[in-house]
Structures are given as structure tokens and as C-alpha cells.
Design a protein around this motif. Structure first.
Motif, short mmCIF file in Angstrom:
data_model
loop_
_atom_site.label_atom_id
_atom_site.label_comp_id
_atom_site.label_asym_id
_atom_site.label_seq_id
_atom_site.Cartn_x
_atom_site.Cartn_y
_atom_site.Cartn_z
N TYR A 1 -7.17 6.46 -5.60
CA TYR A 1 -7.53 5.69 -4.42
C TYR A 1 -7.61 6.53 -3.15
O TYR A 1 -8.29 6.14 -2.20
CB TYR A 1 -6.54 4.54 -4.22
CG TYR A 1 -6.83 3.35 -5.09
CD1 TYR A 1 -7.83 2.44 -4.74
CD2 TYR A 1 -6.12 3.12 -6.26
CE1 TYR A 1 -8.11 1.34 -5.54
CE2 TYR A 1 -6.39 2.03 -7.08
CZ TYR A 1 -7.39 1.14 -6.71
OH TYR A 1 -7.67 0.06 -7.50
N LYS A 2 -6.92 7.64 -3.13
CA LYS A 2 -6.90 8.45 -1.91
C LYS A 2 -8.32 8.85 -1.50
O LYS A 2 -8.71 8.72 -0.33
CB LYS A 2 -6.05 9.70 -2.11
CG LYS A 2 -5.93 10.56 -0.85
CD LYS A 2 -5.02 11.76 -1.10
CE LYS A 2 -4.85 12.59 0.18
NZ LYS A 2 -6.14 13.20 0.63
N GLU B 1 -6.07 11.22 9.27
CA GLU B 1 -5.49 11.14 7.93
C GLU B 1 -4.09 10.55 7.94
O GLU B 1 -3.71 9.82 7.02
CB GLU B 1 -5.48 12.53 7.28
CG GLU B 1 -5.14 12.48 5.80
CD GLU B 1 -5.44 13.80 5.12
OE1 GLU B 1 -5.13 13.91 3.90
OE2 GLU B 1 -5.97 14.72 5.77
N ARG C 1 -4.66 6.85 7.87
CA ARG C 1 -5.76 6.35 7.04
C ARG C 1 -5.31 5.43 5.91
O ARG C 1 -5.94 4.42 5.63
CB ARG C 1 -6.52 7.55 6.46
CG ARG C 1 -7.80 7.19 5.74
CD ARG C 1 -8.53 8.47 5.31
NE ARG C 1 -8.93 9.26 6.47
CZ ARG C 1 -9.25 10.55 6.43
NH1 ARG C 1 -9.18 11.20 5.27
NH2 ARG C 1 -9.62 11.17 7.52
N TYR C 2 -4.20 5.74 5.28
CA TYR C 2 -3.80 5.02 4.05
C TYR C 2 -2.80 3.91 4.41
O TYR C 2 -1.64 3.93 4.01
CB TYR C 2 -3.21 6.00 3.05
CG TYR C 2 -4.02 7.28 2.97
CD1 TYR C 2 -5.28 7.27 2.36
CD2 TYR C 2 -3.56 8.47 3.55
CE1 TYR C 2 -6.03 8.44 2.31
CE2 TYR C 2 -4.32 9.62 3.51
CZ TYR C 2 -5.57 9.60 2.90
OH TYR C 2 -6.34 10.75 2.87
N ILE D 1 0.87 -1.18 0.00
CA ILE D 1 0.00 0.00 0.00
C ILE D 1 0.90 1.23 0.00
O ILE D 1 1.45 1.62 1.04
CB ILE D 1 -0.93 -0.01 1.22
CG1 ILE D 1 -1.75 -1.30 1.25
CG2 ILE D 1 -1.86 1.20 1.19
CD1 ILE D 1 -2.56 -1.57 0.00
N LEU E 1 -1.54 5.42 -4.43
CA LEU E 1 -2.90 5.77 -4.07
C LEU E 1 -3.25 7.18 -4.55
O LEU E 1 -4.33 7.42 -5.11
CB LEU E 1 -3.10 5.67 -2.56
CG LEU E 1 -2.85 4.31 -1.90
CD1 LEU E 1 -3.15 4.39 -0.40
CD2 LEU E 1 -3.69 3.21 -2.54
N ASN E 2 -2.34 8.11 -4.34
CA ASN E 2 -2.58 9.50 -4.74
C ASN E 2 -2.70 9.66 -6.24
O ASN E 2 -3.51 10.46 -6.74
CB ASN E 2 -1.45 10.40 -4.23
CG ASN E 2 -1.49 10.57 -2.72
OD1 ASN E 2 -2.53 10.41 -2.10
ND2 ASN E 2 -0.34 10.86 -2.12
N PHE F 1 -10.26 5.91 0.00
CA PHE F 1 -9.90 5.69 1.40
C PHE F 1 -10.57 6.74 2.30
O PHE F 1 -11.01 6.43 3.41
CB PHE F 1 -8.38 5.75 1.59
CG PHE F 1 -7.68 4.44 1.42
CD1 PHE F 1 -7.36 3.65 2.51
CD2 PHE F 1 -7.32 3.98 0.16
CE1 PHE F 1 -6.70 2.43 2.37
CE2 PHE F 1 -6.66 2.77 -0.01
CZ PHE F 1 -6.34 1.98 1.10
N ASP F 2 -10.64 7.97 1.81
CA ASP F 2 -11.21 9.05 2.60
C ASP F 2 -12.68 8.78 2.95
O ASP F 2 -13.10 9.00 4.09
CB ASP F 2 -11.10 10.38 1.85
CG ASP F 2 -9.66 10.86 1.74
OD1 ASP F 2 -8.82 10.42 2.55
OD2 ASP F 2 -9.37 11.67 0.83
N THR G 1 1.52 5.19 -0.76
CA THR G 1 0.73 6.43 -0.81
C THR G 1 0.86 7.14 -2.14
O THR G 1 -0.11 7.76 -2.61
CB THR G 1 1.15 7.38 0.33
OG1 THR G 1 2.57 7.57 0.30
CG2 THR G 1 0.74 6.80 1.68
#
Length: 447
Positions: free
Chosen positions: A224-225, A237, A240-241, A214, A219-220, A228-229, A216
Motif C-alpha cells: 500500500y505504501k 511523506e 502521507r500515510y 491505518i 501499509l509497508n 499512497f505515494d 504504517t
């Protein structure tokens, strides 16, 4: 009226009456057998509803971990992460990056099993039509593969089990209470200390075991960010990820993967013509003479429990790796208790028709083979002591016709034809899935 016309008329009336009588006999027999089945299920479970699988959207009815409540947003995120080949960011070989996912070994086309004898994540090559041609890449040695040392279990209906894997080693509750001394530090089993149920622990630990990461930045950069939010709005935060939250989302998704559109499920909901006469007969055997219900119980027909049925392990001559002794011991390999040796967890019986091998070692090639094996109750694995075999592993004395009817029930009545509804149309990243190696892309016509 002439004699010939009278005779013709009489023959016609007799023919109609005879045909109607036969039809009514068939209908009456079917109704009687259906009524018998309903009575058997009701006597065993209290109602037909007790065996019903909820709709995948009815989250309040799906068994969940109290520490991981199900939400629409969490399930949606988990569905993507489960299939995301872009998480393959921790391979042993750089060539393996971005080529595998959780779904490499558990995809819809194979009833959420692997489609072949041993599931392969990193180092696997190809897919075929349902994973049946996936094999070791020529760029890998056996020791570099991420390969299952046992037949890949299905995730289908696992919401109805508290612990995961054939030996049940994942899960910090339920049957694993009292096994804390076996939650070995610096191994995936240590994750049991998080206190989640088996599906959650397996998903969290599995990300690391199967070389998924995973990241970041990924994800960004791939949408995906925000997912997750909305899935974890109450988690700070900075936390969170995470791998834990990714695992919790994957587990939430897995809990919704239910074979609730199978004909038997339609029968349980009141559709009395959902099953054929052979399937009705087979169901009556399942919940009667054959006593399959003693182990295959509950809505998933997969109550948690561990039994030694004397089945063979994976054949080293046809598999990618030689199986270690710990794996061969099943539950005993985890608990260290001699009485647990050679016992394996009860699998769900839904959508077995999608599989090509059966048993923890894939030693059977058809559903009928397994039923015949259990009917004879003669262990095929001579290395298992007789006193380790389950007490219920005894001859069933089924006839050939009864075996065929029972096979029809398991093979067809428990088969949900629409598991593709659990597969995303596409991923936020746009990556191919469940695999993204060049041969799989060709097989799946994915660019």
C-alpha cells in the motif's frame, strides 16, 4: 381463380392487415408514451442529459469536493482500502482482528448496502450470498458489536449529496452550514471541522468509528505504501500515510460508484427501447401523477433533503440493539431542533432490488410495499406527531395497475446489473473481503 382460393386469399390479406394494424397501434402507443416521458423530463430539468450519471471513469464529470480532487490513482487506492479486511486492526476483541472492512456493511452484492437488517462490522459472522446471513458471533456480547443502529444506507450515487448518514451529521459544508455548535468535541462529528463534504468526512470518521486502523507497518508490508505515494505525491511523506488521506481516497472511490448502466440511464442516453411498456408507464407516473420526482431528483434520484414520512424505526425485537432516542429523531437528533425531529435523508432509488428491507428502519420488505405505503399516506409510526409529517405525504390515489407499473420502473429500470465492476478482483494483501471471519470465508469460498 376459384371462389375458395379467392376467399382464402382475402382472409390472408385481412389477417395481415389486422395484424399489422395491431402492431402499429402498439408501436405508436409506445412511441407516444416515450415521447410524453421525454417531454416531462425535459420540462422539469431542461434536458434528458440533466439526469444522466457520468461514466465512473469520467472523473471530470463526477461531483467532487474541491478540497479532494478526483484522480485515477486516488480512486484505485480507495477501492482497495474500502474492501481491505487487513485494516481491521483496532477491534474490541482480538478474535475480530482482520475480519471486517468498510464493505462489510456496504458491498456490491447488496447494492452497496449491508444485505441484512443491520450491518455488522466487528463481531459479525457469516455472509451468505449477499450479506443476508451475517449475524452476531457467539464470541461477542451485543455491547461489543460494531452494529449499525439504523438501516445501512447505500454508498451508490452519493456523489450527488453534500452530507452523509440518515441524519446528515457528516459534512462541513452544504446543509450543515450553521450547525457548527453540534460538531461535538471528542465525537466523530468533530471531524466536520476539517471542512470537507459529507462523503469525505464520513470516510475519515468512519475509519475510527468502525475500528479500522491505518498502520504504517501494514501499509509497508502489503503493497500500500506505493499506492499512497502515487495517490498523494504532493503531501509530505511524513504526513502521507494518514487516516485523513486514507479517508480521502476511500471517498474518491465512493464518488465513482454510480449506477450508470441501469436501463433508465440507457434511455436517457437515447436508447428508446431500453424500457418496457410497463416501465415507461411507471416512469411517466414517477415524473407525473405520483410526483416522486419532488424528492427523488437529480442524476442520483437522491437530492439532499430531510423528510418525515412516519416510517417505523428498527424493531428492537428483531435487531441486535435497542435504538436510542437520538437515532429515532433523525435529523433532529443531530441539529437539536424540534422541527427536524423524525426527518430522514432521501435515499437513492437505484438498485433497490438488491435490498431485502426498505426505509430507515427496514420496516418494509418489498419496493411495492413502500409505494403502497406512500400511496395511502398513513403513518405507521404512531409516535410521530401529525404536524411533523412532510406536507407532501398525502394520498396519491394511484390504481393497482399504476402501482404495479411504478414498481416495475423503480425495481427494474433503475437496476444496474453490473455493480461488481466496483469490486477489486483481489487485494494487495491477498486477504478475503468484504469479510474474513471463518464462516464468511466458507460462504464466499475464499481461503
Amino acid at each position: 381463380m376459384s371462389i375458395s382460393k379467392i376467399n382464402t386469399y382475402c382472409l390472408l390479406v385481412v389477417g395481415i392487415l389486422f395484424t399489422s394494424s395491431c402492431s402499429n397501434d402498439d408501436d405508436n402507443y409506445q412511441k407516444a408514451e416515450t415521447s410524453v416521458l421525454e417531454d416531462k423530463i425535459t420540462s422539469l430539468y431542461g434536458s434528458l442529459e440533466a439526469l444522466q450519471l457520468p461514466a465512473e471513469t469520467n472523473l471530470s464529470k463526477i461531483p467532487s469536493d474541491p478540497k479532494n480532487p478526483l484522480t485515477v490513482e486516488k480512486v484505485a487506492l480507495g477501492k482497495f482500502l474500502f474492501h481491505e479486511t487487513g485494516l481491521a486492526l483496532n477491534p474490541k476483541k482480538e478474535i475480530g482482528a482482520n475480519t471486517y472492512s468498510c464493505a462489510s456493511c456496504h458491498h456490491a452484492a447488496a447494492g452497496f448496502q449491508s444485505g441484512n437488517l443491520q450491518g455488522i462490522g466487528e463481531g459479525g459472522f457469516g455472509y451468505g450470498s449477499k450479506g443476508e446471513t451475517r449475524h452476531m458471533s457467539i464470541d461477542y456480547l451485543e455491547e461489543d458489536l460494531d452494529v449499525q443502529p439504523i438501516k445501512s444506507p447505500s454508498i451508490l450515487n452519493t456523489a450527488y449529496q453534500k452530507v452523509m448518514l440518515w441524519n446528515g451529521q457528516f459534512g462541513g459544508t452544504g446543509e450543515n452550514a450553521g450547525t457548527e455548535s453540534n460538531w461535538t468535541v471528542d465525537t466523530p462529528k468533530e471531524r466536520n471541522n476539517l471542512g470537507f463534504e459529507g462523503i469525505e468526512i464520513q470516510a475519515i470518521a468512519g475509519l475510527g468509528v468502525h475500528r479500522l486502523l491505518i498502520d504504517t507497518d501494514f501499509l509497508n508490508n502489503n503493497g500500500y505504501k506505493s499506492l499512497f505515494d502515487v495517490a498523494f505525491p504532493n503531501v509530505p511523506e511524513e504526513n502521507r500515510y494518514s487516516t485523513i488521506n486514507a479517508g480521502l481516497a476511500i471517498a474518491a472511490y465512493e464518488r465513482t460508484v454510480l449506477a450508470n448502466q441501469a436501463p433508465f440511464q440507457e434511455f436517457l442516453k437515447g436508447n428508446e427501447v431500453a424500457l418496457s411498456p410497463k416501465e415507461i408507464n411507471g416512469a411517466n407516473l414517477f415524473f407525473g401523477k405520483a410526483e416522486c420526482f419532488k424528492c427523488h431528483s437529480g442524476p442520483g434520484l437522491n437530492k439532499t433533503g430531510f423528510y418525515a414520512l412516519g416510517m417505523n424505526d428498527l424493531d428492537p425485537n428483531s435487531s441486535h440493539i435497542i435504538i436510542d432516542e437520538t437515532t429515532k429523531k433523525g435529523r433532529g437528533g443531530f441539529t437539536g431542533k424540534e422541527e427536524d425531529n423524525y426527518k430522514f435523508k432521501i435515499p437513492s432509488l437505484y438498485n433497490l432490488k438488491d435490498a431485502t428491507n426498505f426505509g430507515h428502519g427496514g420496516s418494509f420488505t418489498s419496493i411495492k410495499d413502500v409505494i403502497e405505503y406512500k400511496n395511502k399516506a398513513v403513518a405507521e409510526n404512531n409516535n410521530i406527531p401529525q404536524n411533523q409529517l412532510a406536507s407532501d405525504f398525502v394520498p396519491l390515489n394511484l390504481t393497482e395497475e399504476e402501482i404495479n407499473d411504478l414498481t416495475a420502473f423503480v425495481e427494474n429500470a433503475l437496476y444496474d446489473t453490473n455493480l461488481s465492476r466496483y469490486t477489486p478482483e483481489s487485494l494487495p494483501s491477498g486477504n478475503c473481503f468484504p469479510n474474513a471471519d471463518s464462516e464468511s470465508k466458507t460462504d464466499m469460498n475464499c481461503n
